[in-house]
Design a protein around this motif. Structure first.
Motif, PDB file in Angstrom:
ATOM      1  N   MET A  29      60.434  29.746  59.300  1.00 24.66           N
ATOM      2  CA  MET A  29      61.028  31.032  59.107  1.00 24.66           C
ATOM      3  C   MET A  29      60.525  32.048  60.103  1.00 24.66           C
ATOM      4  N   GLY A  30      59.418  31.835  60.726  1.00 27.06           N
ATOM      5  CA  GLY A  30      58.888  32.821  61.661  1.00 27.06           C
ATOM      6  C   GLY A  30      58.093  33.876  60.936  1.00 27.06           C
ATOM      7  N   PRO A  31      57.667  34.914  61.638  1.00 33.91           N
ATOM      8  CA  PRO A  31      56.871  35.961  61.010  1.00 33.91           C
ATOM      9  C   PRO A  31      57.642  36.614  59.870  1.00 33.91           C
TER      10      PRO A  31
ATOM     11  N   ARG B 197      48.672  37.470  57.253  1.00 35.02           N
ATOM     12  CA  ARG B 197      48.155  38.008  58.514  1.00 35.02           C
ATOM     13  C   ARG B 197      47.127  37.059  59.120  1.00 35.02           C
ATOM     14  N   GLY B 198      46.307  36.448  58.266  1.00 38.14           N
ATOM     15  CA  GLY B 198      45.318  35.486  58.737  1.00 38.14           C
ATOM     16  C   GLY B 198      45.949  34.274  59.385  1.00 38.14           C
ATOM     17  N   ARG B 199      47.196  33.995  59.045  1.00 36.49           N
ATOM     18  CA  ARG B 199      47.930  32.866  59.635  1.00 36.49           C
ATOM     19  C   ARG B 199      48.802  33.297  60.805  1.00 36.49           C
ATOM     20  N   GLY B 200      48.640  34.560  61.228  1.00 33.86           N
ATOM     21  CA  GLY B 200      49.354  35.022  62.409  1.00 33.86           C
ATOM     22  C   GLY B 200      50.666  35.732  62.148  1.00 33.86           C
TER      23      GLY B 200
END
Length: 160
Positions: free
Chosen positions: A1-3, A23-26
């Motif tokens: 799905m992307g951000p 957020r910790g996963r980017g």
């Protein structure tokens, strides 16, 4: 799905802990608030800010409930915005309307029976023993449907 870029009303989805994990996963997480009033109308109004938000392009949105997500999904259809191609949508609650729309709405299904049991137990403990009810997280089930590409991905993985 992307951000993921959640949109919700009130506290919304995801909560502070979930936003920190994302957020910790980017993932870039931005919280938007929907208008008060009819949830379908509020969801319809959310499409414009989702598509025009400053910063990186929003590619996915998680909503506090299926009605908000369905409103956004219906607005996207009326404007020719591809779901999930341009933006993926995820609701919460697994309300029947989400299965009826095209594309069908991906959602999180809460454990409704367990919520009732935990709530009843908390009331009994509070009244009977004078205890403050403890907060308890309960697991939800992801129902992957077309609005996140989940149904298509599941279909392509199934044996033919």
């Amino acid at each position: 799905m992307g951000p993921s870029q959640p949109a919700g009303r009130g506290r919304g989805l995801p909560g502070p802990r979930a936003r920190r994990r994302l957020r910790g996963r980017g993932a870039r997480v931005k919280r938007l608030r929907a208008a008060t009033g009819d949830a379908f109308d509020a969801g319809r109004q959310m499409l414009a800010p989702l598509l025009s938000a400053a910063g990186p392009r929003i590619t996915a949105a998680a909503f506090a409930n299926d009605h908000l997500a369905c409103g956004t999904l219906m607005q996207a259809a009326s404007q020719g915005v591809a779901v999930p191609g341009r933006i993926a949508l995820l609701g919460f609650g697994d309300f029947p309307i989400g299965r009826q729309l095209q594309p069908s709405l991906s959602t999180l299904r809460p454990p409704t029976a367990e919520i009732g049991q935990v709530a009843a137990q908390a009331v009994l403990e509070s009244v009977g023993e004078g205890l403050d009810p403890a907060s308890r997280a309960l697991p939800c089930q992801l129902i992957a449907r077309d609005s996140t590409g989940g149904a298509a991905a599941a279909d392509s993985a199934a044996p033919h």
